[in-house]
Design an enzyme around this catalytic site. Structure first.
Site, mmCIF file in Angstrom:
data_model
loop_
_atom_site.group_PDB
_atom_site.id
_atom_site.type_symbol
_atom_site.label_atom_id
_atom_site.label_comp_id
_atom_site.label_asym_id
_atom_site.label_seq_id
_atom_site.Cartn_x
_atom_site.Cartn_y
_atom_site.Cartn_z
ATOM 1 N N SER A 96 40.740 17.705 106.369
ATOM 2 C CA SER A 96 41.474 18.076 107.581
ATOM 3 C C SER A 96 40.610 18.918 108.503
ATOM 4 O O SER A 96 40.957 19.105 109.657
ATOM 5 C CB SER A 96 42.697 18.929 107.228
ATOM 6 O OG SER A 96 43.454 18.326 106.243
ATOM 7 N N HIS A 145 40.474 10.602 108.568
ATOM 8 C CA HIS A 145 41.537 11.600 108.429
ATOM 9 C C HIS A 145 42.890 10.903 108.591
ATOM 10 O O HIS A 145 43.351 10.665 109.710
ATOM 11 C CB HIS A 145 41.325 12.692 109.488
ATOM 12 C CG HIS A 145 42.265 13.833 109.390
ATOM 13 N ND1 HIS A 145 42.547 14.660 110.445
ATOM 14 C CD2 HIS A 145 43.010 14.303 108.351
ATOM 15 C CE1 HIS A 145 43.418 15.587 110.070
ATOM 16 N NE2 HIS A 145 43.713 15.379 108.810
ATOM 17 N N GLU A 201 42.357 9.479 112.259
ATOM 18 C CA GLU A 201 41.347 10.145 113.096
ATOM 19 C C GLU A 201 40.004 9.893 112.421
ATOM 20 O O GLU A 201 39.806 10.276 111.265
ATOM 21 C CB GLU A 201 41.672 11.649 113.156
ATOM 22 C CG GLU A 201 40.850 12.425 114.155
ATOM 23 C CD GLU A 201 41.255 13.917 114.208
ATOM 24 O OE1 GLU A 201 41.699 14.477 113.175
ATOM 25 O OE2 GLU A 201 41.120 14.520 115.272
ATOM 26 N N ASN A 224 43.814 18.968 114.344
ATOM 27 C CA ASN A 224 44.130 20.335 113.919
ATOM 28 C C ASN A 224 43.678 21.403 114.906
ATOM 29 O O ASN A 224 44.232 22.493 114.938
ATOM 30 C CB ASN A 224 43.552 20.608 112.532
ATOM 31 C CG ASN A 224 44.443 19.984 111.475
ATOM 32 O OD1 ASN A 224 45.666 20.120 111.537
ATOM 33 N ND2 ASN A 224 43.852 19.262 110.537
HETATM 34 N N1 LIG Z 1 48.698 17.105 102.688
HETATM 35 C C1 LIG Z 1 48.540 16.769 103.948
HETATM 36 O O1 LIG Z 1 49.501 16.757 104.743
HETATM 37 C C2 LIG Z 1 47.180 16.356 104.447
HETATM 38 C C3 LIG Z 1 47.073 15.636 105.659
HETATM 39 C C4 LIG Z 1 45.813 15.197 106.082
HETATM 40 C C5 LIG Z 1 44.680 15.487 105.326
HETATM 41 N N2 LIG Z 1 44.812 16.206 104.167
HETATM 42 C C6 LIG Z 1 43.587 16.459 103.385
HETATM 43 O O2 LIG Z 1 43.575 15.579 102.268
HETATM 44 C C7 LIG Z 1 42.892 16.180 101.169
HETATM 45 C C8 LIG Z 1 43.790 16.167 99.936
HETATM 46 O O3 LIG Z 1 44.973 16.881 100.238
HETATM 47 P P1 LIG Z 1 46.304 16.661 99.381
HETATM 48 O O4 LIG Z 1 47.405 17.312 100.156
HETATM 49 O O5 LIG Z 1 46.416 15.248 98.946
HETATM 50 O O6 LIG Z 1 45.965 17.582 98.099
HETATM 51 P P2 LIG Z 1 46.665 17.579 96.646
HETATM 52 O O7 LIG Z 1 46.529 18.960 96.152
HETATM 53 O O8 LIG Z 1 48.021 16.953 96.719
HETATM 54 O O9 LIG Z 1 45.738 16.591 95.790
HETATM 55 C C9 LIG Z 1 44.402 16.878 95.472
HETATM 56 C C10 LIG Z 1 44.051 16.115 94.202
HETATM 57 O O10 LIG Z 1 42.636 16.235 94.010
HETATM 58 C C11 LIG Z 1 42.421 16.326 92.612
HETATM 59 N N3 LIG Z 1 41.095 16.922 92.400
HETATM 60 C C12 LIG Z 1 40.717 18.206 92.674
HETATM 61 N N4 LIG Z 1 39.415 18.370 92.332
HETATM 62 C C13 LIG Z 1 38.985 17.181 91.830
HETATM 63 C C14 LIG Z 1 37.755 16.727 91.300
HETATM 64 N N5 LIG Z 1 36.702 17.548 91.212
HETATM 65 N N6 LIG Z 1 37.662 15.439 90.864
HETATM 66 C C15 LIG Z 1 38.733 14.608 90.934
HETATM 67 N N7 LIG Z 1 39.931 14.993 91.422
HETATM 68 C C16 LIG Z 1 40.050 16.259 91.862
HETATM 69 C C17 LIG Z 1 43.565 17.157 92.082
HETATM 70 O O11 LIG Z 1 43.785 16.946 90.688
HETATM 71 C C18 LIG Z 1 44.730 16.644 92.948
HETATM 72 O O12 LIG Z 1 45.432 15.590 92.291
HETATM 73 C C19 LIG Z 1 42.496 17.577 101.634
HETATM 74 O O13 LIG Z 1 41.186 17.524 102.116
HETATM 75 C C20 LIG Z 1 43.469 17.853 102.778
HETATM 76 O O14 LIG Z 1 42.956 18.758 103.720
HETATM 77 C C21 LIG Z 1 46.030 16.621 103.700
#
Ligand SMILES: NC(=O)c1ccc[n+]([C@@H]2O[C@H](COP(=O)([O-])OP(=O)(O)OC[C@H]3O[C@@H](n4cnc5c(N)ncnc54)[C@H](O)[C@@H]3O)[C@@H](O)[C@H]2O)c1
Length: 281
Positions: free
Chosen positions: A118, A139, A151, A189
């Site tokens: 993000s 994104h 994005e 963002n």
């Molecule tokens: N949640 C949102 O609304 C949103 C929107 C756009 C972008 N993002 C971005 O997407 C990305 C993920 O966010 P999310 O909300 O899905 O997070 P989340 O916490 O729901 O999921 C993250 C996952 O990554 C796994 N993980 C962590 N370290 C790891 C590793 N070393 N190897 C393998 N797996 C690993 C965890 O076990 C977890 O299942 C982030 O960069 C976030 O900024 C999130």
């Protein structure tokens, strides 16, 4: 392109896996945590069932989508046959840098490495690899199966060929690519977070209550959700992290997170995911 690996099976990773598999790609979903993979597959099945009930897909598409997804714990095996890797792990720069180093080590030389970050610099993630010209930001928005925007972030080392491939792929999966250059918070963002922070400051100053602040933006500006409710959905910790990245990246105190935001986080009130943020769930 046939094989796509998704690293991270959380909120975003399972949504991206769902959309890619539904469009016929073979998806390798990788998460270090078994429980996360199990939950991801349950979520995908539940969301496919919802699409089926609404007649957006048929039974064959649901079955094909599930059959197209294979789960892995290790990056080394999960990326071996991939032409594209999309990283969607926790928003921590050091974690993502290590994932990019490993993905680069184990993926085939032609594989493109994308991040769903993000706010973290794509150019910096590219520097963890020996193929910076093949690194790009994709994104996706939450919930991925529903939201139309991707994005696309061009890192400073990225090639035109990589960009063209990813723009085309985004269109193939029925999304709209919007291409931006790498800068703190990109566009989405950089615009959204200051609005959320300003709404929190107004609440903190007692200018109005949460519902009224949200109603003003919903009824007056036609936003589908007010900024405080949206912050609860995104996660208050996530909002805080992104504001810090904006403040540091632009060296500008106008992005400094509101005290009230920090206070909520200190009390463990992170929004919908913990049952309370600016509202109770
Ligand atoms: N949640 C949102 O609304 C949103 C929107 C756009 C972008 N993002 C971005 O997407 C990305 C993920 O966010 P999310 O909300 O899905 O997070 P989340 O916490 O729901 O999921 C993250 C996952 O990554 C796994 N993980 C962590 N370290 C790891 C590793 N070393 N190897 C393998 N797996 C690993 C965890 O076990 C977890 O299942 C982030 O960069 C976030 O900024 C999130």
């Amino acid at each position: 392109m046939k094989n796509i690996s998704i690293i991270g099976g959380g909120t975003m990773g399972n949504g991206i896996a769902h959309v890619m598999a539904l469009h016929g790609f073979h998806v390798q979903l990788i998460d270090k945590n078994d429980a996360a993979l199990q939950k991801a597959m349950q979520t995908i099945e539940k969301n496919l069932e919802r699409q089926l009930q609404k007649n957006h897909i048929n039974v064959d598409q649901k079955e094909m989508t599930l059959a197209n997804i294979q789960c892995f714990n290790e990056i080394s095996t999960g990326v071996a046959s991939s032409e594209l890797i999309i990283e969607a792990v926790t928003e921590i720069e050091s974690t993502k840098m290590e994932i990019f180093r490993l993905a680069d080590l184990h993926a085939s030389p032609n594989c493109i490495l994308a991040s769903n970050t993000s706010s973290i610099s794509i150019s910096k993630l590219a520097e963890a690899t020996k193929r910076p010209e093949k690194v790009i930001g994709m994104h996706f928005m939450n919930p991925v199966p529903v939201m139309k925007l991707v994005e696309i972030i061009e890192g400073k080392h990225g090639s035109k060929e990589t960009l063209e491939t990813i723009v085309k792929l985004t269109q193939t999966i029925g999304k709209t690519p919007c291409v931006v250059k790498d800068a703190p918070g990109f566009i989405s963002n950089r615009l959204l977070m200051p609005m959320i922070n300003e709404a929190i400051l107004a609440l903190q100053e007692g200018i109005s209550d949460a519902k009224t602040i949200d109603d003003i933006m919903k009824l007056g500006m036609a936003h589908p959700m007010g900024p405080l409710q949206l912050a609860d959905y995104i996660g208050l910790d996530v909002c805080h992290n992104i504001l810090c990245i904006l403040e540091e990246g632009f060296q500008n105190a106008k992005y400094h997170p509101a005290e009230l935001l920090k206070g909520k986080i200190d009390k463990g009130k992170l929004g919908v995911k913990t049952g309370e943020g600016f509202y109770k769930y």
